[in-house]
Scaffold this motif. Structure first.
Motif, PDB file in Angstrom:
ATOM      1  N   ARG A 169      35.196   3.952  32.998  1.00 31.55           N
ATOM      2  CA  ARG A 169      34.989   5.033  32.030  1.00 31.55           C
ATOM      3  C   ARG A 169      35.776   6.276  32.438  1.00 31.55           C
ATOM      4  O   ARG A 169      36.431   6.912  31.607  1.00 31.55           O
ATOM      5  N   THR A 212      37.424  -4.799  29.409  1.00 28.71           N
ATOM      6  CA  THR A 212      36.776  -3.600  29.947  1.00 28.71           C
ATOM      7  C   THR A 212      37.218  -2.368  29.179  1.00 28.71           C
ATOM      8  O   THR A 212      36.407  -1.497  28.860  1.00 28.71           O
ATOM      9  N   THR A 272      34.785   0.091  27.005  1.00 30.67           N
ATOM     10  CA  THR A 272      34.752   1.523  27.295  1.00 30.67           C
ATOM     11  C   THR A 272      35.013   2.329  26.023  1.00 30.67           C
ATOM     12  O   THR A 272      34.345   3.338  25.767  1.00 30.67           O
TER      13      THR A 272
END
Length: 149
Positions: free
Chosen positions: A69, A112, A116
């Motif tokens: 993040r 991922t 995010t």
């Protein structure tokens, strides 16, 4: 991707553009003469090089120490800063890179990265717009996320 080569030297670096660019190449001697003729140009180029080194250091920190993040938010804020410098408005930003290129750049998987982006969208801090545009709706929250808060 292109490789820059000279007759007797091959450079250790290459560059890849995500949008149209114009490349200008100067023979070293002529370039040094130009800097002698325009000393302010040398100062400006040193400032640009110093900024690029600082950004490279930020990128190394981002890759080595930040969570997924934090990496994504730092990337978006960096593009926002550059957008503001050239265009005056920090948002929305245009993502010219594909998701897989962004993931590679950030040291993440595409999955991922997508998760995010979904999280950022759900938090209301950013909005995904048509045409690979992203609106940074809450820069204070994004800055806190980038810093690990």
């Amino acid at each position: 991707m292109f490789r820059i080569e000279a007759a007797e030297t091959e450079y250790a670096y290459s560059a890849e553009a995500v949008s149209d660019v114009t490349l200008c190449r100067f023979p070293r001697g002529r370039f040094e003469a130009l800097l002698d003729e325009f000393p302010k140009l040398e100062k400006q180029l040193l400032e640009v090089a110093t900024n690029e080194l600082a950004q490279a250091q930020d990128q190394m920190l981002l890759l080595g120490r930040k969570t997924a993040r934090e990496k994504v938010v730092s990337f978006l804020l960096s593009i926002s800063d550059r957008t503001q410098q050239c265009c005056g408005a920090p948002s929305p930003i245009s993502l010219l890179m594909s998701r897989s290129d962004i993931a590679d750049y950030l040291g993440l998987t595409t999955e991922t990265l997508s998760r995010t982006f979904t999280h950022l969208k759900g938090s209301g801090a950013a909005r995904l717009l048509p045409g690979n545009m992203v609106e940074l709706a809450d820069t204070d929250t994004l800055q806190n996320m980038s810093d690990g808060s």
